[in-house]
Design an enzyme around this catalytic site. Structure first.
Site, short mmCIF file in Angstrom:
data_model
loop_
_atom_site.label_atom_id
_atom_site.label_comp_id
_atom_site.label_asym_id
_atom_site.label_seq_id
_atom_site.Cartn_x
_atom_site.Cartn_y
_atom_site.Cartn_z
N ASP A 190 12.22 -43.72 22.62
CA ASP A 190 11.83 -43.42 24.00
C ASP A 190 10.37 -43.02 24.01
O ASP A 190 9.80 -42.64 22.98
CB ASP A 190 12.66 -42.24 24.53
CG ASP A 190 14.09 -42.64 24.86
OD1 ASP A 190 14.31 -43.83 25.08
OD2 ASP A 190 14.96 -41.76 24.88
N ASP B 20 18.29 -39.80 25.26
CA ASP B 20 18.55 -38.45 25.78
C ASP B 20 19.51 -38.44 26.96
O ASP B 20 20.12 -37.42 27.27
CB ASP B 20 17.24 -37.74 26.17
CG ASP B 20 16.39 -38.58 27.11
OD1 ASP B 20 16.92 -39.55 27.71
OD2 ASP B 20 15.19 -38.27 27.27
N ASP C 231 22.52 -43.54 27.75
CA ASP C 231 22.05 -44.00 26.44
C ASP C 231 23.18 -44.00 25.42
O ASP C 231 23.02 -44.52 24.32
CB ASP C 231 20.92 -43.09 25.91
CG ASP C 231 19.60 -43.32 26.64
OD1 ASP C 231 19.37 -44.46 27.06
OD2 ASP C 231 18.82 -42.36 26.77
#
Length: 1135
Positions: A534, A840, A844
């Site tokens: 990310d 997070d 996901d």
């Protein structure tokens, strides 16, 4: 194999995936699909994965990553040679059972201690079902009782349970109401407001939260903990260490030897042989138990850390972070998507709140929660929406607490490396057993045929003359030597060395801000070839501030200058910011700094609103929320409908700038008038591009008017889709989130190590590009083109073949959804990559589960993401991800060091004893000496070598291939050089030691004792010096970084001191004699030569093709030649 086989009878724990009624039959009755066991995934997480678009069938089709195949039935026809090859994730129960059955095990209780107990997994499932059934029975019984009480007179009941602790309600009443979801009882208490009064809780400000208040509540209602079974005591480990079959045989032999020795030679001299063996066995057992107990304590501490969830509660009007264990009845807890419900409670208020109750009910459907269904169960997950809850029951008073108390014991988990080492240990053990049997046969044959002599030259056994006692004693000594060879030959400590190094690594990784949830992830990280990271919070600091703002068609400078805004724009913006948020602003009554809480983006926007003059509580009180569309990572925007008074309803939207802008048909000008969009659309798009090129996150605010009469009534409002067309653009802001210091160096280190870093972000492509250039993920502007830089929707639209073709080229994916991340992971894995993924959010979870290593963020990560992950990065920092890679490689490297060291000892000890036994009938290394060597080799050697810290050298080589042999060609070279040297030197000493050591003038008995003592001393010192060589199998400087491993130095020191004591002071026990200084120097010189010899050995080139593969190729060629000859022979015969 004892427990190894019995463990295999456990039933597959797939009940949660199919629902209780559809749980599959045991593996014996039904073929197991290709690796898909849910052994390591909690039920709630499985349901969350299914909710995220994954069917059970989808998971059953997992690729067997260890074999590199794409599924099918290969697993079922796998040869027995591959029994010790399991995938890193989702191994089937059948495969877990198969390797246990194939393993050669001397001490099953110890060997299988840190593996998954298949039988207990089945028991866990049964307990879960019982507790679920228990809850249903209680509810049914309550309804029956309630119906009966309606017919009874009011005064016929028993005495009511009186409240305690100064509260208006008792713990039994609360627990019963919550457990039974008794809505009528809640109404009798006056609903949530009445209940909060009874619990002395302010629904807005929470409890006071001072120590005395918390203590009082814990005394009255209990703590949010549940009784856990105590960890195994040291005595249990001591008992398990006793279970080794060879040690039991040695103890029996020691007792027989002790009895016969005392009867034959008297108590003064006859007890030494038996007692020395018994003492050596006891020492091995105690040291083994101490080592295992220390490992167990480390795992217990790590498990405690895993359970310690941090959450926010409202106390004294402010949001504070507390441990889940500190939660008390009466606490007000904000809950949002991805959170775990920390205790049983009642919903105070919520918006679009859906709860996944599969962990408690076994049903995968989402349950909507509102004022009519307000009961929340501990342990369940928030699937959608957000809200506030009042805690009504904690700890063992909740069903979740009851469940966890029943199944709290951790049953371990095997890792691929551990299983492979079981295979190595089995192979070596079979060879060792064969050698031991050969030695036993030869020694017994020589003994009973009169070819074995005493040190003085007399024959030990003479038929018809030697007494039965003496004959039995001689045979017992022969058996003792043979059994001791088995102890040395079967490396029980080899698989357990993995556990040792993993325990050490996990403890050290905690200091490096990484919490390991699944042991095998440590190993797998060493093989990672790509990291899909990310952007926000991982590559960047997650410290966001609004630095640019466009309002009314112009740039506001500075962005918080409210004087440049029209009153209309200011009012609408403040209304949208205050109502369309999950954050909070707390203003202390005593003055002081304002506290803003929420996600980093929310905090940045709320802080901007405060600077524009927003008084948060006032702004929220001016309008009431009708309906909420929580922020959605798929749509990348969130909305709220508020009633502003009269017939006006404002629908506010906030989200990704270009997506919100696309829904706008008009904009609010500088004077607060609504204008048609027309040409301004391009102007706003350019503003977004300008901000994105400066690596700013762009967020747009828009609203629209809506008629109150068109708003659905409360019953139908949950299914109402907020209007998202014809919006009026209010503002576009640019939020700065600077790159983390050191992230560029971390990315370069990964690249150098052969690990490709890819950025997968939901942000604008231009923002992603700017950050990627800053971090070094993209080299230059010229490389920022398709497919290096791609948008999520473009990747999504491709066919599976196209995605596979370009997946390896992608460096940055912008505007990606969680599903795009999942598609990228799948494409990369199909191309043979070992993929690590950071995540997070709740959505996901499928990608984290699908990846070889799922890395959840500890600060911003939701509980659902954390449960789906393998490792939690506690500081959300990419540099910590790189440290995990280093530790993963270190685990593999340390195990290889230990294997090289142990096999050198094995080969040398076996060859020396076998050759000596066959040729002379005597062995230079007796049982006690071999047990000491075994202790050095197994427990102390593992402690010294398996706890080496990672070095920079590890990141200068490519990732460890998962199919790479454990014993590499370099290791074989080093091993054979050292073993050959030791065998040659020690056999020369064995057969010519009397002349080499100038002992011919001594009596034969004393000369042999000195010679054997010298051989034993030299052999042990060779192992000590070789431990240094094993530290650096492929480097010439074996002393590099040695001062950093104090444990290694300490163990070497202890071993040397003990060896001196054994030789100089324990001669009666170990059958040794004191050596003079010259012989000590000679022993040290012999051992020292192993150092320059190791350097010379490392100059010998080794082929790149692994030896095993080379031999396989030779065998295949031979078979092909044979088959060609057969075909030619047949053709000739036909002619």
């Amino acid at each position: 194999m004892g427990r190894g086989v019995s463990s295999g009878s456990g039933q597959s724990s797939l009940g949660y995936l199919f629902g209780d009624d559809e749980a599959p039959k045991p593996a014996a009755e039904k073929p197991t699909p290709t690796p898909c066991s849910t052994v390591f995934i909690s039920p709630a997480t499985q349901m969350e994965h299914i909710r995220g678009g994954h069917s059970p069938a989808g998971y059953s089709r997992h690729r067997d990553e260890e074999r590199g195949s794409s599924g099918g039935g290969g697993d079922e026809i796998q040869s027995s040679l591959d029994a010790f090859d399991i995938p890193a994730k989702n191994a089937s129960i059948e495969r877990l059972r198969r390797w246990r059955q194939a393993a050669l095990v001397l001490n099953a209780s110890r060997r299988f201690r840190y593996t998954l107990d298949l039988k207990k997994e089945e028991e866990k499932e049964q307990i879960r079902r019982k507790i679920r059934a228990h809850a249903q029975v209680i509810r049914a019984a309550f309804l029956f009782k309630e119906a009966g009480e309606r017919e009874r007179p009011a005064n016929s009941g028993g005495m009511p349970i009186l409240p305690t602790g100064g509260y208006g309600i008792g713990v039994e009443q609360l627990t019963t109401m919550t457990r039974d979801h008794d809505f009528s009882a809640l109404q009798e208490y006056g609903g949530v407001k009445g209940l909060s009064s009874l619990l002395k809780t302010n629904l807005d400000k929470g409890i006071s939260g001072d120590d005395s208040d918390l203590l009082r509540r814990r005394s009255a209602f209990g703590a949010n903990t549940y009784p856990r079974r105590k960890g195994r005591s040291f005595w249990v480990f001591l008992w398990e260490a006793w279970q080794d079959l060879t040690l039991i045989i040695l103890m029996i032999a020691a007792i027989i030897s002790l009895v016969l020795g005392i009867k034959t030679e008297g108590i003064k001299e006859g007890w030494y042989d038996g007692a020395s063996i018994a003492f050596a066995v006891i020492l091995v057992i105690v040291v083994t138990a101490v080592s295992d107990y220390r490992q167990s304590l480390q795992f217990q501490n790590l498990n405690e850390e895993k359970r310690n969830i941090r959450l926010e509660v409202i106390r004294g009007g402010r949001r504070v972070a507390v441990s889940i264990f500190d939660l008390v009845v009466g606490d007000i807890v904000p809950i949002k998507i991805g959170d775990q419900i920390p205790a049983d409670g009642i919903l105070i208020s919520g918006h679009s709140l859906s709860i996944d109750e599969s962990s408690m009910t076994g049903e995968s459907k989402m349950v909507r929660k509102d004022q009519k269904a307000p009961f929340l169960m501990s342990g369940c997950k928030v699937a959608d929406g957000y809200g506030m809850m009042l805690v009504t029951a904690v700890g063992i008073n909740t069903e979740w607490g009851l469940l966890m108390a029943s199944i709290s014991e951790d049953n371990g988990e095997e890792t691929p490396l551990q299983v492979r080492l079981n295979g190595v240990a089995t192979f070596i053990g079979i060879v060792g057993l064969a050698v031991a049997v050969l030695v036993l046969i030869v020694l017994l044959a020589r003994y009973f045929t009169g070819n074995t002599t005493n040190p003085d030259g007399s024959v030990q056994f003479v038929k018809g003359q030697t007494s039965v006692k003496a004959a039995i004693n001689g045979a017992v000594k022969v058996l003792t030597v043979a059994v001791t060879i088995v102890v040395v030959a079967v490396p029980e400590g080899l698989p357990l060395a993995v556990t040792l190094t993993l325990a050490y690594s996990m403890r050290k990784m905690m200091a490096d801000k990484a919490l390991v949830r699944r042991l095998s992830a440590c190993e797998t990280m060493g093989s990672a070839t790509t990291i899909c990271s990310d952007k926000t919070g991982t590559l960047t600091l997650n410290e966001m501030t609004v630095v640019t703002a466009y309002v009314g068609g112009k740039k506001i400078d500075p962005p918080d200058n409210s004087e440049q805004l029209s009153p209309t724009a200011t009012n609408l913006l403040i209304e949208g910011i205050a109502q369309n948020t999950t954050g909070n602003v707390f203003v202390p009554e005593t003055g002081g700094a304002i506290e803003v809480t929420g996600s980093p983006t929310e905090k940045a926007i709320l802080s901007w609103g405060v600077k524009l003059g927003m008084i948060f509580d006032d702004a929220r009180s001016k309008s009431s929320i009708l309906h909420v569309f929580p922020f959605n990572s798929e749509k990348k925007r969130g909305g709220v409908a508020v009633h502003a008074g009269g017939s006006d309803v404002h629908v506010h939207w906030k989200g990704a700038a270009e997506i919100v802008l696309a829904s706008c048909t008009s904009w609010l000008d500088a004077d607060g008038n609504i204008q048609a969009m027309n040409d301004m659309m391009n102007t706003f798009k350019r503003s977004i591009e300008d901000m994105a090129s400066e690596s700013l996150r762009c967020v747009a605010f828009a609203y629209r008017l809506y008629e109150l009469e068109k708003v659905p009534n409360e019953e139908e409002r949950d299914s109402w889709s907020l209007p998202e067309d014809n919006l009026v653009l209010l503002a576009i802001v640019g939020i700065k989130d600077p790159c983390r210091p050191g992230v560029r160096d971390a990315v370069q280190l990964c690249t150098k190590a052969g690990v490709k870093v890819r950025m997968v972000t939901g942000d604008n492509v231009q923002t992603a590009k700017a950050i990627a250039l800053e971090c070094g993920i993209l080299d230059s502007e010229s490389s920022a083109t398709v497919p290096n830089l791609i948008e999520g929707k473009a990747f999504r639209a491709m066919s599976e073949e196209e995605r596979e073709r370009i997946a390896e080229k992608i460096s940055v994916m912008g505007r990606s959804s969680p599903n795009d991340k999942l598609l990228l992971v799948q494409a990369l894995r199909r191309k043979g990559h070992v993929v690590a993924v950071t995540g997070d959010g709740t959505n996901d979870a499928p990608a984290l589960h699908e990846a070889d290593i799922g890395l959840a963020m500890g600060i911003q990560g939701t509980e659902v993401a954390k449960e789906s992950s393998d490792i939690i990065i506690l500081d959300d920092n990419f540099a910590s991800v790189v440290k995990v890679v280093r530790w993963g490689r270190s685990v593999y490297a340390n195990i290889q060091k230990f294997i090289q060291f142990q096999l050198t000892v094995n080969v040398a000890a076996l060859i020396i004893n076998v050759v000596a036994a066959v040729s002379s009938g005597n062995v230079p290394l007796n049982a006690v000496q071999l047990l000491w060597v075994n202790l050095i080799m197994d427990t102390l050697g593992a402690l010294a070598l398996a706890t080496e810290p990672p070095t920079d050298h590890l990141m200068e080589r490519p990732p460890v291939g998962r199919r790479e042999p454990l014993i590499t060609n370099i290791m074989w070279r080093n091993l054979l050089v050292q073993a050959l040297y030791q065998v040659v030197v020690l056999l020369l000493l064995n057969f010519g030691g009397r002349s080499i050591l100038h002992l011919k003038s001594e009596t034969r008995e004393h000369a042999d004792k000195v010679k054997n003592t010298f051989i034993f001393n030299s052999f042990v010192l060779c192992q000590i010096f070789n431990e240094f060589n094993a530290r650096k199998p492929d480097q010439k400087n074996i002393f590099e970084g040695i001062t950093r491993n104090r444990l290694f130095i300490m163990i070497i020191g202890i071993t040397v001191v003990l060896q001196v004591i054994i030789v100089e002071f324990l001669g009666k026990f170990t059958s040794t004699v004191k050596l003079n200084w010259k012989l000590w120097v000679a022993s040290v010189v012999i051992a020292f030569i192993s150092w320059p010899l190791a350097v010379l050995g490392k100059l010998i080139p080794v082929p790149e093709i692994p030896l095993a593969e080379y031999f396989q190729r030779c065998c295949r060629r031979k078979k092909q030649k044979d088959s060609v000859k057969e075909v030619n022979g047949d053709q000739t015969g036909q002619i």
